[in-house]
Design a protein around this motif. Structure first.
Motif, mmCIF file in Angstrom:
data_model
loop_
_atom_site.group_PDB
_atom_site.id
_atom_site.type_symbol
_atom_site.label_atom_id
_atom_site.label_comp_id
_atom_site.label_asym_id
_atom_site.label_seq_id
_atom_site.Cartn_x
_atom_site.Cartn_y
_atom_site.Cartn_z
ATOM 1 N N LYS A 245 -9.935 -4.290 0.122
ATOM 2 C CA LYS A 245 -9.149 -3.051 0.087
ATOM 3 C C LYS A 245 -8.384 -3.004 -1.230
ATOM 4 O O LYS A 245 -7.500 -3.826 -1.486
ATOM 5 C CB LYS A 245 -8.181 -2.997 1.273
ATOM 6 C CG LYS A 245 -7.468 -1.669 1.427
ATOM 7 C CD LYS A 245 -6.594 -1.675 2.676
ATOM 8 C CE LYS A 245 -5.885 -0.339 2.865
ATOM 9 N NZ LYS A 245 -5.014 -0.353 4.075
ATOM 10 N N ASP A 247 -6.196 -0.891 -2.307
ATOM 11 C CA ASP A 247 -4.793 -0.500 -2.217
ATOM 12 C C ASP A 247 -3.856 -1.678 -2.030
ATOM 13 O O ASP A 247 -2.695 -1.623 -2.462
ATOM 14 C CB ASP A 247 -4.588 0.502 -1.075
ATOM 15 C CG ASP A 247 -5.169 1.865 -1.400
ATOM 16 O OD1 ASP A 247 -5.486 2.103 -2.582
ATOM 17 O OD2 ASP A 247 -5.313 2.693 -0.471
ATOM 18 N N SER A 270 -15.029 -2.200 8.804
ATOM 19 C CA SER A 270 -14.453 -1.382 7.739
ATOM 20 C C SER A 270 -14.300 -2.204 6.472
ATOM 21 O O SER A 270 -14.038 -3.404 6.497
ATOM 22 C CB SER A 270 -13.081 -0.854 8.161
ATOM 23 O OG SER A 270 -12.173 -1.921 8.378
ATOM 24 N N ARG A 271 -14.460 -1.559 5.334
ATOM 25 C CA ARG A 271 -14.257 -2.173 4.026
ATOM 26 C C ARG A 271 -14.202 -1.059 2.988
ATOM 27 O O ARG A 271 -14.686 0.044 3.209
ATOM 28 C CB ARG A 271 -15.349 -3.175 3.657
ATOM 29 C CG ARG A 271 -16.730 -2.573 3.483
ATOM 30 C CD ARG A 271 -17.528 -2.554 4.756
ATOM 31 N NE ARG A 271 -18.752 -1.795 4.639
ATOM 32 C CZ ARG A 271 -19.459 -1.389 5.697
ATOM 33 N NH1 ARG A 271 -19.059 -1.679 6.915
ATOM 34 N NH2 ARG A 271 -20.568 -0.704 5.530
ATOM 35 N N ASP A 272 -13.605 -1.370 1.862
ATOM 36 C CA ASP A 272 -13.434 -0.406 0.774
ATOM 37 C C ASP A 272 -14.467 -0.713 -0.303
ATOM 38 O O ASP A 272 -14.390 -1.754 -0.960
ATOM 39 C CB ASP A 272 -12.018 -0.533 0.215
ATOM 40 C CG ASP A 272 -11.752 0.398 -0.959
ATOM 41 O OD1 ASP A 272 -12.639 1.197 -1.297
ATOM 42 O OD2 ASP A 272 -10.634 0.324 -1.526
ATOM 43 N N SER A 274 -14.771 0.320 -3.247
ATOM 44 C CA SER A 274 -14.186 0.178 -4.581
ATOM 45 C C SER A 274 -13.504 -1.173 -4.778
ATOM 46 O O SER A 274 -13.006 -1.466 -5.865
ATOM 47 C CB SER A 274 -13.180 1.301 -4.847
ATOM 48 O OG SER A 274 -12.090 1.232 -3.950
ATOM 49 N N ASP A 294 -22.386 -1.497 0.186
ATOM 50 C CA ASP A 294 -21.060 -1.167 -0.328
ATOM 51 C C ASP A 294 -20.722 -2.050 -1.515
ATOM 52 O O ASP A 294 -20.945 -3.260 -1.490
ATOM 53 C CB ASP A 294 -20.003 -1.369 0.758
ATOM 54 C CG ASP A 294 -19.998 -0.237 1.766
ATOM 55 O OD1 ASP A 294 -20.873 0.640 1.667
ATOM 56 O OD2 ASP A 294 -19.132 -0.241 2.664
#
Length: 452
Positions: A245, A247, A270-272, A274, A294
């Motif tokens: 993540k 953020d 879930s994962r980001d 970016s 991803d």
């Protein structure tokens, strides 16, 4: 003659003061830029590619839609799709949505639409760039085969740009933005980060059969080095607890060793995207045939064959066929980590070798401290033996030795910001030395004058 000699001593004292002050100013001028530079070292690891969805150094065949801008260093061909659907290079109409060295319309079909941004083609010898129709009315930019006409197919059309050939055809643009050797060096550097990142963390990975469970340290750049063979055997990757993540500063970098890389897996949970980066520094082939992948992909020596689903991140490869569903624009947001030198930074498995810095063998004892002006003055004929002048050579020599022994360490401290305290101490010491030397010289000159 004696009067002349004594009169010269105040001048000599002033010279010493001036020299010391100049030395302090020079030292301050050298150290302050280092302090400023240490505060500006941090930058995005993939900074050169963050505005792009796809970058290929060679040819590219586009079948799948790209949300972001596409740059092709070789020849572009396509089968009716879209690029820059949401993001041009500056995220507005003035940016580039599609850049290519050449366009091969004879091996293309349909219409390639550039939905955001403008078109740039370096070699315009086989194309016409038209922005007016057969009635001379202005239209959006069309790139068509030479002498084929505005309504011909295949074609490339910009949906929000009306530029003509004088603007669209621009030679040398790709080379001004990208070099493959720089990309290869970056990939090798990142592959070595598991051994050199002083503030990163090793991801904890448990593999059972074809499933890998990854545990990350929150707020850190985590590394998971993996071989191409092990990666090919996995069908599922899931995260336990903390997930990638951007953020909260939790990133995952996966350096892949091997020449042939296959993604045939699913990322669960879930994962980001970016916050993830796959790096295949030595791969000549990358195949994506499973579920969506991803994370950004940096494989500058490889041909990519994208067969299915999506890749959600920036893609930097030598060449590629982009099939499947789409390329989604999720640039990697990780920063350049502080690093220490390795024995061979091009070797992804070389550990940190601290013994390569021969700090104990430097010839520090050969520095001539007896040549300093303060030790040659005939002070023994004057009652000034209580002045602590005899300690000056020792202090100066000690500082010189410390500086020589730590020359190589200073560069790494400047990068991480940890050298700020050392630099500040050096400045204070230099100024205090100058002031002390000035006081001694002035006092000595006054005593000489009174004795006359």
């Amino acid at each position: 003659m004696k009067i002349h000699s004594n009169a010269a001593k105040p001048h000599r004292g002033l010279a010493i003061v001036s020299g010391a002050l100049i030395a302090s100013v020079v030292a301050f001028g050298v150290l302050v830029p280092q302090l400023s530079a240490s505060a500006s070292q941090e930058e995005y690891l993939m900074a050169d590619y963050m505005q792009w969805n796809v970058v290929t150094y060679g040819d590219a065949y586009l079948q799948a839609e790209s949300e972001g801008a596409v740059a092709v260093g070789g020849t572009l061909s396509f089968s009716g799709t879209n690029t820059a659907t949401q993001h041009s290079t500056t995220d507005d109409d003035s940016g580039i949505g599609l850049l290519s060295n050449k366009v091969d319309l004879s091996n293309s079909s349909g219409q390639l639409k550039v939905l955001t941004g403008s078109i740039r083609v370096e070699d315009g010898t086989q194309i016409d760039v038209l922005n007016r129709d057969n009635n001379n009315a202005q239209i959006f930019t069309h790139v068509v085969a030479k002498n084929a006409g505005v309504n011909s197919s295949p074609s490339i059309v910009a949906n929000n740009s009306r530029e003509g050939s004088d603007t669209v055809v621009k030679s040398g643009l790709f080379a001004s933005l990208f070099t493959q050797s720089a990309a290869e060096s970056l990939a090798q550097q990142i592959a070595a980060y598991p051994q050199t990142d002083t503030q990163g963390a090793q991801a904890a990975v448990e593999i059972q059969g074809s499933k890998a469970t990854v545990t990350l340290s929150k707020g850190k750049t985590n590394y998971w080095p993996i071989s191409a063979d092990t990666l090919a055997s996995l069908t599922e990757i899931t995260f336990s607890g903390t997930t990638p993540k951007a953020d909260d500063g939790t990133f995952l970098v996966i350096p892949i060793s091997g020449s042939s890389v296959t993604f045939n897996l699913t990322l669960a949970g879930s994962r980001d995207p970016s916050a993830m980066l796959w790096v295949a520094a030595d791969a000549s082939s990358v195949v994506q045939s499973g579920d969506s992948l991803d994370g950004s992909l940096l494989a500058p020596k490889a041909n990519l064959e994208k067969k299915s689903a999506n890749i959600q991140g920036t893609i930097v490869v030598k060449s590629g066929t982009f099939g499947g569903s789409e390329q989604h624009y999720f640039p990697y947001k990780g920063k350049v980590p502080p690093v220490v030198p390795t024995k061979d930074p091009t070797d992804p498995v070389t550990p940190v070798i601290t013994t390569t810095e021969p700090t104990t063998t430097e010839p520090t004892t050969t520095e001539p401290t007896t040549t300093e002006p303060t030790t040659t003055e005939p002070t023994t004929t004057e009652p000034t033996t209580t002045e602590p002048t005899t300690t000056e050579p020792t202090t100066t020599h000690k500082n010189k030795t410390t500086s020589a022994e730590n020359t190589k360490k200073t560069s790494s401290l400047a990068k991480t910001g940890s050298g700020s305290a050392v630099a500040a101490a050096a400045i204070v010491f230099t100024v205090l030395t100058a002031v002390g030397t000035a006081g001694i010289a002035i006092s000595r000159s006054r005593k000489h004058h009174r004795n006359q």
